[in-house]
Enzyme design. Structure first.
Site, mmCIF file in Angstrom:
data_model
loop_
_atom_site.group_PDB
_atom_site.id
_atom_site.type_symbol
_atom_site.label_atom_id
_atom_site.label_comp_id
_atom_site.label_asym_id
_atom_site.label_seq_id
_atom_site.Cartn_x
_atom_site.Cartn_y
_atom_site.Cartn_z
ATOM 1 N N HIS A 46 47.549 35.487 38.988
ATOM 2 C CA HIS A 46 47.004 36.145 40.175
ATOM 3 C C HIS A 46 48.100 36.249 41.238
ATOM 4 O O HIS A 46 49.078 35.489 41.215
ATOM 5 C CB HIS A 46 45.828 35.355 40.725
ATOM 6 C CG HIS A 46 44.596 35.437 39.895
ATOM 7 N ND1 HIS A 46 43.347 35.169 40.395
ATOM 8 C CD2 HIS A 46 44.408 35.755 38.587
ATOM 9 C CE1 HIS A 46 42.443 35.320 39.451
ATOM 10 N NE2 HIS A 46 43.063 35.669 38.330
ATOM 11 N N GLU A 48 48.295 35.391 44.385
ATOM 12 C CA GLU A 48 48.556 34.193 45.180
ATOM 13 C C GLU A 48 49.351 33.156 44.384
ATOM 14 O O GLU A 48 50.283 32.551 44.908
ATOM 15 C CB GLU A 48 47.235 33.571 45.663
ATOM 16 C CG GLU A 48 46.438 34.456 46.590
ATOM 17 C CD GLU A 48 45.440 35.384 45.874
ATOM 18 O OE1 GLU A 48 44.522 35.878 46.553
ATOM 19 O OE2 GLU A 48 45.579 35.601 44.651
ATOM 20 N N CYS A 76 40.285 33.756 45.055
ATOM 21 C CA CYS A 76 39.281 33.276 44.104
ATOM 22 C C CYS A 76 39.360 31.743 44.056
ATOM 23 O O CYS A 76 40.283 31.143 44.614
ATOM 24 C CB CYS A 76 39.552 33.876 42.722
ATOM 25 S SG CYS A 76 40.971 33.139 41.863
#
Length: 146
Positions: A46, A48, A76
């Site tokens: 992801h 991040e 998330c």
């Protein structure tokens, strides 16, 4: 924030997911990431996470206590956990969880799973053997605490 949004757009144009993130220290970007899940066949890739990985490598540390994260979408649960473990104290985000759900990235099931733990079977065994390693760690004098 504009850098994170620009990264998310480039990610889409390059075949990745519509997410971008940057880690900032003292007003300068020290880590950038975009969603590379489908490009790398890595469900943890992801934006991040990728930005945190880059920042940690660049700064030669595993804790980003003096950094902030700017991300194109509310993190998330997995990303929030990574942010927590990196000790980032402030997160700025643009799109919401609901905005992501509206285009097919719905994390509601994950939040529910964290409460219920029903879809993945958890079974404990060999605890005694594993506790020996924890004991060795706790008695180790030259460990790096994190």
């Amino acid at each position: 924030m504009q850098a994170a949004i620009d990264i998310s757009l480039k990610s889409v144009q390059d075949g990745g997911g519509p997410f971008g993130a940057v880690v900032v220290q003292d007003g300068r970007i020290v880590g950038m990431g975009n969603n590379q899940v489908t490009l790398s066949n890595d469900p943890t890739a992801h934006a991040e996470i990728m930005a945190i990985r880059e920042a940690c490598q660049r700064l030669n540390t595993f804790q980003l206590t003096d950094c902030e994260l700017y991300t194109s979408c509310e993190p998330c649960p997995m990303c929030f956990s990574a942010i927590y473990w990196a000790r980032i104290k402030k997160i700025y985000y643009a799109n919401t969880q609901q905005d992501a759900a509206d285009i097919g990235f719905d994390d509601a099931v994950l939040y529910q799973e964290l409460q219920d733990r029903k879809s993945v079977v958890l079974e404990q065994f060999m605890r005694k053997e594993a506790l020996k390693v924890f004991k060795i760690w706790s008695e180790k004098k030259d460990k790096t605490v994190y």
